[in-house]
Design an enzyme around this catalytic site. Structure first.
Site, PDB file in Angstrom:
ATOM      1  N   ASP A  79       0.865  -1.185   0.000  1.00 47.90           N
ATOM      2  CA  ASP A  79       0.000   0.000   0.000  1.00 47.90           C
ATOM      3  C   ASP A  79       0.900   1.232   0.000  1.00 47.90           C
ATOM      4  O   ASP A  79       2.117   1.123  -0.231  1.00 47.90           O
ATOM      5  CB  ASP A  79      -0.954  -0.026   1.211  1.00 47.90           C
ATOM      6  CG  ASP A  79      -2.293   0.637   0.891  1.00 47.90           C
ATOM      7  OD1 ASP A  79      -2.274   1.821   0.521  1.00 47.90           O
ATOM      8  OD2 ASP A  79      -3.334  -0.026   0.982  1.00 47.90           O
TER       9      ASP A  79
ATOM     10  N   HIS B 210      -2.719   3.573  -4.585  1.00 47.61           N
ATOM     11  CA  HIS B 210      -2.147   3.069  -3.332  1.00 47.61           C
ATOM     12  C   HIS B 210      -0.697   2.609  -3.515  1.00 47.61           C
ATOM     13  O   HIS B 210      -0.292   1.597  -2.925  1.00 47.61           O
ATOM     14  CB  HIS B 210      -2.997   1.911  -2.776  1.00 47.61           C
ATOM     15  CG  HIS B 210      -4.252   2.386  -2.093  1.00 47.61           C
ATOM     16  ND1 HIS B 210      -4.259   2.955  -0.845  1.00 47.61           N
ATOM     17  CD2 HIS B 210      -5.547   2.382  -2.503  1.00 47.61           C
ATOM     18  CE1 HIS B 210      -5.505   3.280  -0.505  1.00 47.61           C
ATOM     19  NE2 HIS B 210      -6.305   2.963  -1.499  1.00 47.61           N
TER      20      HIS B 210
ATOM     21  N   ASP C 224      -8.525  -0.400  -5.876  1.00 47.13           N
ATOM     22  CA  ASP C 224      -9.426   0.549  -5.211  1.00 47.13           C
ATOM     23  C   ASP C 224      -8.845   1.965  -5.176  1.00 47.13           C
ATOM     24  O   ASP C 224      -7.632   2.146  -5.230  1.00 47.13           O
ATOM     25  CB  ASP C 224      -9.727   0.092  -3.774  1.00 47.13           C
ATOM     26  CG  ASP C 224      -8.457  -0.042  -2.938  1.00 47.13           C
ATOM     27  OD1 ASP C 224      -7.439  -0.479  -3.495  1.00 47.13           O
ATOM     28  OD2 ASP C 224      -8.481   0.300  -1.746  1.00 47.13           O
ATOM     29  N   GLU C 225      -9.732   2.928  -5.065  1.00 40.37           N
ATOM     30  CA  GLU C 225      -9.397   4.316  -4.729  1.00 40.37           C
ATOM     31  C   GLU C 225      -8.221   4.885  -5.534  1.00 40.37           C
ATOM     32  O   GLU C 225      -7.332   5.522  -4.979  1.00 40.37           O
ATOM     33  CB  GLU C 225      -9.077   4.409  -3.229  1.00 40.37           C
ATOM     34  CG  GLU C 225     -10.238   4.004  -2.359  1.00 40.37           C
ATOM     35  CD  GLU C 225      -9.891   3.911  -0.872  1.00 40.37           C
ATOM     36  OE1 GLU C 225     -10.758   4.222  -0.060  1.00 40.37           O
ATOM     37  OE2 GLU C 225      -8.754   3.511  -0.539  1.00 40.37           O
TER      38      GLU C 225
ATOM     39  N   TRP D 270     -16.617  -3.841  -1.499  1.00 41.01           N
ATOM     40  CA  TRP D 270     -16.355  -3.199  -0.200  1.00 41.01           C
ATOM     41  C   TRP D 270     -17.177  -1.933  -0.019  1.00 41.01           C
ATOM     42  O   TRP D 270     -17.424  -1.515   1.099  1.00 41.01           O
ATOM     43  CB  TRP D 270     -14.868  -2.874  -0.052  1.00 41.01           C
ATOM     44  CG  TRP D 270     -14.358  -1.732  -0.887  1.00 41.01           C
ATOM     45  CD1 TRP D 270     -13.994  -1.789  -2.201  1.00 41.01           C
ATOM     46  CD2 TRP D 270     -14.151  -0.381  -0.468  1.00 41.01           C
ATOM     47  NE1 TRP D 270     -13.574  -0.559  -2.631  1.00 41.01           N
ATOM     48  CE2 TRP D 270     -13.652   0.328  -1.581  1.00 41.01           C
ATOM     49  CE3 TRP D 270     -14.332   0.296   0.737  1.00 41.01           C
ATOM     50  CZ2 TRP D 270     -13.339   1.679  -1.544  1.00 41.01           C
ATOM     51  CZ3 TRP D 270     -14.010   1.651   0.777  1.00 41.01           C
ATOM     52  CH2 TRP D 270     -13.517   2.324  -0.347  1.00 41.01           C
TER      53      TRP D 270
ATOM     54  N   PHE E 132     -13.843  -4.409  10.614  1.00 38.95           N
ATOM     55  CA  PHE E 132     -13.748  -4.515  12.080  1.00 38.95           C
ATOM     56  C   PHE E 132     -12.802  -3.476  12.678  1.00 38.95           C
ATOM     57  O   PHE E 132     -12.608  -3.448  13.900  1.00 38.95           O
ATOM     58  CB  PHE E 132     -13.356  -5.939  12.486  1.00 38.95           C
ATOM     59  CG  PHE E 132     -14.351  -6.979  12.045  1.00 38.95           C
ATOM     60  CD1 PHE E 132     -15.685  -6.635  11.801  1.00 38.95           C
ATOM     61  CD2 PHE E 132     -13.980  -8.300  11.869  1.00 38.95           C
ATOM     62  CE1 PHE E 132     -16.614  -7.585  11.394  1.00 38.95           C
ATOM     63  CE2 PHE E 132     -14.895  -9.266  11.466  1.00 38.95           C
ATOM     64  CZ  PHE E 132     -16.211  -8.902  11.223  1.00 38.95           C
TER      65      PHE E 132
ATOM     66  N   THR F 109      -5.448  -1.440   9.518  1.00 38.87           N
ATOM     67  CA  THR F 109      -4.730  -1.291  10.794  1.00 38.87           C
ATOM     68  C   THR F 109      -4.114   0.096  11.031  1.00 38.87           C
ATOM     69  O   THR F 109      -3.125   0.210  11.737  1.00 38.87           O
ATOM     70  CB  THR F 109      -3.641  -2.387  10.893  1.00 38.87           C
ATOM     71  OG1 THR F 109      -2.765  -2.256   9.769  1.00 38.87           O
ATOM     72  CG2 THR F 109      -4.249  -3.768  10.922  1.00 38.87           C
TER      73      THR F 109
END
Ligand code: ACM
Length: 551
Positions: free
Chosen positions: A205, A275, A341-342, A408, A434, A483
C-alpha cells in the site's frame, strides 16, 4: 481442593445435561442440524485414543490432541493407521470407544461433516472431505469445557453440518502496521477455530511494500520503511521514528504451509494502480511526476494530494509482470488480489504523457485506463493458471467475466458485479470492517464506527431482488481489518473479537438457523473461549450505555 474439583465436575455435568435437554448448545457457528440422544454421555480423558481412517488426517488428529492438551491439560494419544494394525492388541483397542476421524471423500459439499457422540462408540467425525473432518473437530472443540480442570463429559449427540458459503474470509492489513509471523499464524488459528477458509493478506500500500521480491530487492530496501507516523488520531502529532518490516519468501512459505494445514487458502494482495506510494518511493520514474521527491506515506488516508498512482509506461508494465509473476510462484493458491481501489485519477488527467498513452491506445477516459491496468495484470496472472480478484472499482471500464469482485463499497456495486456475471465476495465497509469501533463509547481502535456485534450478525449477505442465477454467483463474505489505528497484536484481537464470531455464523449457518437471541446467549461462552485462548476481546456488547441506546 478435592471438594472444589468435585463440585466443578458436578456443575459441568449438570450444565451439559441441561444443554442437551434444552437443545441449547454453545456452538458458533450454529450447525445445520443437532439431534440429542437422551442423557447418555461420553467422557474424554487421558486414555481416549484418536484414530484416523488414513494418514492424511494425522495433522487434524494432532491438532485436536494439541488443543485438548494445551488448553485443557489432557494429553490424548494419536494412533497412526499403520501402527494400530501392527499392534498385537489392535483389535481390542479399536473396539474401545475413542475419537475416530474418517474422510468419506464422497464428493458432497466441501467442508460438510457428521459428528456423532455416543456412550459406547465414543466420538465419530466423518467429513465429506478432509476439510469437513477439520470442521467437525472445530465443532467438537466447542462442545468441550472452556477451562482446564472441568471434566470433558460430552452429551450423546448427532450433528449434521455444512457451510452456507464456499468463501468465508478474513482480511488483515499488514502495511499500515506490521505484524510478526507468529501473530499471522495466531490469526490463522483464529480463522480455523471459526471455520473460515480464506485469509486475505493485504501486503502492499502507500505506507509500505511488505514482501521480499527476488526480482526487485529495492522494494523492501526502500519501500518497506516509512520515516514515521502520526501519534493518536489523524491528523494527530507526527512522530519521526522509522517504522518498517517485511516478510521473506521463507516466512511467506511458512505462513502458507501453516494455513494450508488448517484448510485455509492465502490470498495475497498487491494493490495497484493507486495506493502505490511505496512503489513510487522506490521507483519515482514509475509515476506521472517523476521529478518530484517521493517517499512512503507516513500518515493515513486516501491520497488525492500525494501522487500514489502508477503511470502507464513500458517499464511499469514490465515491473507489474515481474512482481505479479513472483507472487503467483510464491503463493500456491488459485487467487491473486490486484487491489484496484481508490485510484486518484487526477494524476492521469494532469499528465500529458498519460493522456497521449490513452489516445494511442483508444482509451476514452481514465476509467478505461484503470481497466487497461487490471486487464494487463489479469493476463499475467491467467498465464500462470491463476484467477484475479479485485476490489469493486475493477468493474469500472469493464473487466473479464472470470475476475472475482470483492464488494467493499455500497452493496449496489456487488449487485452490479453479480448482474454482469462475476463471482462476488461481499465485504461491505458498513457491515464487515472490524477497524470500525464496536460501540460509540469505545475509543481504543480508532475514530470510525460504530459497527455493533448485532449489525455484523444481521448483515444481509445476499441482497434483495436477485435472480437464482445471480445468487449462485455470490461466493461468500469476509471481514476486514485495516490497521491504521491498530499498531499492536492485542488491539488487532480486540477489534476482531467478538465480531469475527458473528461473521462466522453469518457465512456458515443456514439463514433459518440464525437467531440473534441465540447468538447473544452463546457469545457469553465464546468470551470464555477467548479467555482460554488468551485472546483480547471487546466487551462493548455488555456495556450498559449501548444496551440503553438500542432500546
Ligand atoms: C478499501 O477499503 N479501500 C478497499
Amino acid at each position: 481442593m478435592l471438594f472444589k474439583n468435585f463440585m466443578t465436575a458436578i456443575i459441568a455435568i449438570s450444565s451439559l445435561v441441561v444443554q442437551a435437554q434444552e437443545k441449547r448448545f454453545n456452538i458458533i457457528p450454529e450447525p445445520v442440524e443437532i439431534t440429542t440422544n437422551g442423557t447418555e454421555t461420553f467422557q474424554v480423558d487421558r486414555n481416549t485414543l484418536i484414530r484416523v481412517s488414513e494418514s492424511d488426517l494425522l495433522f487434524s488428529a494432532d491438532y485436536l490432541a494439541h488443543y485438548v492438551n494445551h488448553y485443557l491439560g489432557i494429553p490424548l494419544q494419536v494412533d497412526a493407521p499403520q501402527t494400530s494394525k501392527k499392534r498385537k492388541n489392535a483389535k481390542k483397542e479399536e473396539s474401545l470407544p475413542g475419537i475416530l476421524l474418517v474422510d468419506k471423500k464422497n464428493g458432497s459439499i466441501s467442508g460438510g461433516y457428521q459428528l456423532n457422540i455416543s456412550e459406547d462408540q465414543g466420538i465419530l467425525i466423518e467429513g465429506n472431505d478432509a476439510a469437513g473432518v477439520f470442521y467437525g473437530i472445530q465443532t467438537l472443540i466447542q462442545l468441550l469445557p472452556t477451562r482446564a480442570g472441568v471434566l470433558p463429559i460430552l452429551p450423546a449427540i448427532e450433528i449434521n453440518d455444512y457451510p452456507r458459503f464456499a468463501y468465508r474470509g478474513m482480511h488483515l492489513d499488514v502495511v499500515r502496521h506490521f505484524f510478526p509471523v507468529d501473530f499471522i499464524k495466531q490469526y490463522i488459528d483464529y480463522l480455523a477455530l471459526h471455520k473460515l477458509n480464506y485469509f486475505h493478506w493485504h501486503l502492499t500500500d502507500d505506507q509500505a511494500w511488505r514482501v521480499e521480491m527476488k526480482s526487485h530487492p529495492e522494494l523492501t530496501d526502500k519501500g518497506a520503511v516509512r520515516e514515521g507516523e502520526i501519534e493518536g488520531l489523524y491528523p494527530g502529532k507526527y512522530q519521526p521514528l522509522p517504522y518498517g518490516g517485511y516478510y521473506t519468501h521463507e516466512q511467506v512459505r511458512e505462513v502458507v504451509r501453516y494455513a494450508t494445514e488448517r484448510h485455509i487458502t492465502v490470498i495475497p494482495e498487491i494493490d495497484i494502480p493507486g495506493h502505490c506510494m511505496a512503489v513510487l518511493a522506490t521507483y519515482p520514474q514509475f509515476s506521472t511526476t517523476p521529478d518530484e521527491p517521493k517517499k512512503c506515506a507516513s500518515t493515513w488516508g486516501i491520497f488525492n494530494k500525494f501522487n500514489n498512482v502508477l503511470a502507464p509506461k513500458p517499464e511499469v508494465f514490465s515491473f507489474l509482470k515481474d512482481v505479479f509473476s513472483e507472487f503467483c510462484d510464491l503463493f500456491p493458491g488459485q487467487y491473486i488480489h490486484v487491489g484496484g481501489d481508490e485510484c486518484a485519477k487526477r494524476w492521469w488527467q494532469e499528465s500529458e504523457e498519460t493522456q497521449q498513452f490513452m489516445r494511442d491506445h483508444h482509451l476514452k477516459d481514465e476509467k478505461a485506463l484503470q481497466s487497461y491496468f487490471i486487464h494487463y495484470v489479469q493476463k499475467v496472472v491467467n498465464e500462470k493458471g491463476k484467477t484475479l480478484i479485485g476490489w469493486d472499482e475493477i468493474l469500472e471500464g469493464g473487466i473479464s467475466e472470470d475476475c472475482v469482485v470483492m464488494n467493499w463499497r455500497n452493496p449496489t456495486h456487488g449487485v452490479k458485479a453479480l448482474k454482469t456475471g462475476h463471482r462476488t465476495i461481499f465485504t461491505s465497509s458498513a457491515w464487515s470492517y472490524f477497524n470500525l469501533k464496536e460501540s460509540r463509547m469505545q475509543a481504543e481502535i480508532g475514530p470510525r464506527g460504530p459497527l455493533s456485534l448485532e449489525k455484523v450478525y444481521e448483515y444481509q449477505i445476499v441482497p434483495d431482488s436477485l435472480t437464482d442465477g445471480q445468487k449462485q454467483l455470490i461466493w461468500g463474505a469476509q471481514g476486514c481489518l485495516w490497521t491504521e489505528y491498530i499498531p499492536t497484536t492485542w488491539k488487532a484481537e480486540f477489534a476482531v473479537f467478538p465480531r469475527m464470531s458473528a461473521l462466522s455464523e453469518n457465512v456458515w449457518s443456514p439463514e433459518d438457523k440464525k437467531s440473534w437471541e441465540n447468538f447473544a446467549r452463546k457469545v457469553e461462552v465464546q468470551f470464555e473461549r477467548y479467555e482460554l485462548w488468551g485472546a483480547r476481546y471487546s466487551d462493548a456488547f455488555f456495556r450498559v450505555q449501548d444496551i440503553v441506546r438500542k432500546r
